[in-house]
Design a protein around this motif. Structure first.
Motif, PDB file in Angstrom:
ATOM      1  N   ILE A 128       3.705   7.694  10.691  1.00 48.99           N
ATOM      2  CA  ILE A 128       2.285   7.888  10.368  1.00 48.99           C
ATOM      3  C   ILE A 128       1.994   7.200   9.043  1.00 48.99           C
ATOM      4  CG2 ILE A 128       0.462   9.592   9.979  1.00 48.99           C
ATOM      5  CD1 ILE A 128       2.200  11.621  11.492  1.00 48.99           C
ATOM      6  N   ASP A 129       0.974   6.347   9.011  1.00 41.74           N
ATOM      7  CA  ASP A 129       0.665   5.602   7.787  1.00 41.74           C
ATOM      8  C   ASP A 129       0.486   6.534   6.593  1.00 41.74           C
ATOM      9  OD1 ASP A 129       0.797   3.184   9.048  1.00 41.74           O
ATOM     10  OD2 ASP A 129      -1.359   2.964   9.336  1.00 41.74           O
ATOM     11  N   GLY A 130      -0.271   7.592   6.793  1.00 46.98           N
ATOM     12  CA  GLY A 130      -0.488   8.508   5.672  1.00 46.98           C
ATOM     13  C   GLY A 130      -1.060   9.839   6.117  1.00 46.98           C
ATOM     14  N   ILE A 131      -0.785  10.855   5.332  1.00 47.07           N
ATOM     15  CA  ILE A 131      -1.422  12.166   5.464  1.00 47.07           C
ATOM     16  C   ILE A 131      -2.135  12.428   4.146  1.00 47.07           C
ATOM     17  CG2 ILE A 131      -1.119  14.630   5.846  1.00 47.07           C
ATOM     18  CD1 ILE A 131      -0.330  13.117   8.286  1.00 47.07           C
ATOM     19  N   VAL A 132      -3.425  12.725   4.203  1.00 48.09           N
ATOM     20  CA  VAL A 132      -4.196  12.945   2.983  1.00 48.09           C
ATOM     21  C   VAL A 132      -4.905  14.297   3.047  1.00 48.09           C
ATOM     22  CG1 VAL A 132      -4.543  10.477   2.544  1.00 48.09           C
ATOM     23  CG2 VAL A 132      -6.210  11.716   3.934  1.00 48.09           C
ATOM     24  N   ARG A 133      -5.240  14.803   1.865  1.00 49.58           N
ATOM     25  CA  ARG A 133      -5.933  16.094   1.768  1.00 49.58           C
ATOM     26  C   ARG A 133      -7.214  15.913   0.961  1.00 49.58           C
ATOM     27  NH1 ARG A 133      -2.296  18.684  -0.746  1.00 49.58           N
ATOM     28  NH2 ARG A 133      -1.236  19.575   1.083  1.00 49.58           N
ATOM     29  N   LYS A 134      -8.321  16.438   1.468  1.00 49.71           N
ATOM     30  CA  LYS A 134      -9.587  16.370   0.752  1.00 49.71           C
ATOM     31  C   LYS A 134      -9.572  17.400  -0.367  1.00 49.71           C
ATOM     32  CE  LYS A 134     -14.513  15.771   1.625  1.00 49.71           C
ATOM     33  NZ  LYS A 134     -15.575  15.748   2.663  1.00 49.71           N
TER      34      LYS A 134
ATOM     35  N   LEU B 100       0.822  -1.207   0.000  1.00 47.70           N
ATOM     36  CA  LEU B 100       0.000   0.000   0.000  1.00 47.70           C
ATOM     37  C   LEU B 100       0.860   1.262   0.000  1.00 47.70           C
ATOM     38  CD1 LEU B 100      -3.035   0.522  -0.015  1.00 47.70           C
ATOM     39  CD2 LEU B 100      -2.948   0.797   2.464  1.00 47.70           C
ATOM     40  N   GLU B 101       2.025   1.196   0.648  1.00 47.22           N
ATOM     41  CA  GLU B 101       2.947   2.335   0.623  1.00 47.22           C
ATOM     42  C   GLU B 101       3.394   2.616  -0.814  1.00 47.22           C
ATOM     43  OE1 GLU B 101       7.352   3.687   2.293  1.00 47.22           O
ATOM     44  OE2 GLU B 101       6.470   1.778   2.919  1.00 47.22           O
ATOM     45  N   THR B 102       3.742   1.555  -1.547  1.00 48.46           N
ATOM     46  CA  THR B 102       4.143   1.720  -2.945  1.00 48.46           C
ATOM     47  C   THR B 102       2.999   2.295  -3.765  1.00 48.46           C
ATOM     48  OG1 THR B 102       5.697  -0.132  -2.792  1.00 48.46           O
ATOM     49  CG2 THR B 102       4.992   0.520  -4.996  1.00 48.46           C
ATOM     50  N   TRP B 103       1.794   1.775  -3.540  1.00 47.18           N
ATOM     51  CA  TRP B 103       0.617   2.273  -4.249  1.00 47.18           C
ATOM     52  C   TRP B 103       0.384   3.749  -3.948  1.00 47.18           C
ATOM     53  CZ3 TRP B 103      -4.114   4.393  -2.915  1.00 47.18           C
ATOM     54  CH2 TRP B 103      -5.110   4.395  -3.910  1.00 47.18           C
ATOM     55  N   GLY B 104       0.529   4.134  -2.665  1.00 50.55           N
ATOM     56  CA  GLY B 104       0.308   5.525  -2.284  1.00 50.55           C
ATOM     57  C   GLY B 104       1.310   6.471  -2.913  1.00 50.55           C
ATOM     58  N   LYS B 105       2.556   6.013  -3.065  1.00 48.42           N
ATOM     59  CA  LYS B 105       3.606   6.867  -3.626  1.00 48.42           C
ATOM     60  C   LYS B 105       3.539   6.948  -5.148  1.00 48.42           C
ATOM     61  CE  LYS B 105       6.987   6.243   0.095  1.00 48.42           C
ATOM     62  NZ  LYS B 105       8.310   5.664   0.485  1.00 48.42           N
ATOM     63  N   THR B 106       3.109   5.850  -5.783  1.00 47.64           N
ATOM     64  CA  THR B 106       3.168   5.787  -7.250  1.00 47.64           C
ATOM     65  C   THR B 106       1.800   5.790  -7.919  1.00 47.64           C
ATOM     66  OG1 THR B 106       3.118   3.357  -7.310  1.00 47.64           O
ATOM     67  CG2 THR B 106       5.273   4.411  -7.043  1.00 47.64           C
TER      68      THR B 106
ATOM     69  N   VAL C  56       3.238   9.562   2.767  1.00 43.92           N
ATOM     70  CA  VAL C  56       3.072   8.128   2.996  1.00 43.92           C
ATOM     71  C   VAL C  56       4.189   7.658   3.915  1.00 43.92           C
ATOM     72  CG1 VAL C  56       3.000   5.836   1.932  1.00 43.92           C
ATOM     73  CG2 VAL C  56       2.018   7.787   0.729  1.00 43.92           C
ATOM     74  N   GLU C  57       3.821   6.904   4.967  1.00 37.68           N
ATOM     75  CA  GLU C  57       4.803   6.411   5.935  1.00 37.68           C
ATOM     76  C   GLU C  57       5.701   7.562   6.406  1.00 37.68           C
ATOM     77  OE1 GLU C  57       4.933   3.160   7.137  1.00 37.68           O
ATOM     78  OE2 GLU C  57       3.036   2.955   6.063  1.00 37.68           O
ATOM     79  N   LYS C  58       5.044   8.580   6.961  1.00 35.90           N
ATOM     80  CA  LYS C  58       5.743   9.789   7.403  1.00 35.90           C
ATOM     81  C   LYS C  58       6.403   9.561   8.759  1.00 35.90           C
ATOM     82  CE  LYS C  58       6.869  14.161   7.851  1.00 35.90           C
ATOM     83  NZ  LYS C  58       7.980  14.750   7.068  1.00 35.90           N
ATOM     84  N   GLU C  59       7.728   9.557   8.795  1.00 36.74           N
ATOM     85  CA  GLU C  59       8.448   9.406  10.055  1.00 36.74           C
ATOM     86  C   GLU C  59       8.457  10.741  10.802  1.00 36.74           C
ATOM     87  OE1 GLU C  59      12.314   7.753   9.674  1.00 36.74           O
ATOM     88  OE2 GLU C  59      11.675   6.088   8.407  1.00 36.74           O
TER      89      GLU C  59
END
Length: 210
Positions: A130-136, A49-55, A104-107
């Motif tokens: 942090i698994d992820g930070i997203v914006r609406k 999912l990290e790869t999916w989120g980045k790419t 994604v995967e924010k240290e």
């Protein structure tokens, strides 16, 4: 700051459960000889999912999963198939989502503050990922995204959601986001239900009937 002892949600949870276990794991460095299957699958799916989120590329996500399985000792291909199936379903559902990925995967590293004085600890520092930070997209508001996999029922009336009302891990994420200069509105739980079906074990030759 580099000399401070790192505290993570895992280490804090371990200490609350058993101080002796904390000492063995985090001070003396003992780890289990074998990793539990559920933990391994969680890491496997998160990596995909990290790869999916980045790419945004499901093929790259599947490649990540396959690489991890091929390099693992047991090479559990049932877990590979399950992870790939869930990732493909996730991609179909969320490839045109209303939320865009910010991190994604924010240290993070954050000071541990004394609640009475506000002074920073000179012994410990908080850390995590942090698994992820997203914006609406429609509002521009930013949220923490906490991804979990579970075999428990996750329907609207499930007890699963009740236990998330007090989540120390996410509480730490708010601190981590602030320390990283990111203002978040709230937290979105991204929970994926794992299939409960399992492959049948082969019947021993001497017990087979034809």
């Amino acid at each position: 700051m580099n000399d401070l002892q790192i505290l993570t949600n895992s280490s804090l949870t371990t200490y609350r459960t058993c101080p002796r276990k904390y000492q063995l794991r985090y001070e003396q460095g003992y780890v289990p000889a074998e990793e539990k299957e559920a933990l391994f699958f969680g890491k496997l799916f998160h990596a995909g999912l990290e790869t999916w989120g980045k790419t945004g590329d499901i093929s790259a996500a599947i490649l990540t999963v396959n690489t991890i399985i091929n390099e693992s000792v047991e090479q559990n291909h049932f877990l590979r198939v399950m992870a790939v199936a869930l990732l493909e379903g996730y991609d179909k559902r969320y490839q045109h989502d209303e939320f865009e990925t910010v991190e994604v995967e924010k240290e993070y590293r954050a000071p541990l503050l004394n609640p009475d004085t506000g002074a920073e600890s000179r012994t410990f520092i908080l850390a995590g990922v942090i698994d992820g930070i997203v914006r609406k997209r429609s509002s521009g508001r930013t949220y923490i995204k906490e991804t979990k996999t579970t075999s428990e029922p996750i329907g609207p009336a499930s007890d699963y959601w009740t236990k998330l009302l007090m989540d120390s891990q996410v509480s730490g994420y708010y601190v981590g986001a602030e320390a990283s200069g990111i203002t978040v509105e709230s937290c979105i739980y991204d929970v994926i239900g794992k299939p409960t079906i399992r492959p049948y074990k082969a019947t021993p030759m001497e017990n087979r009937k034809y």
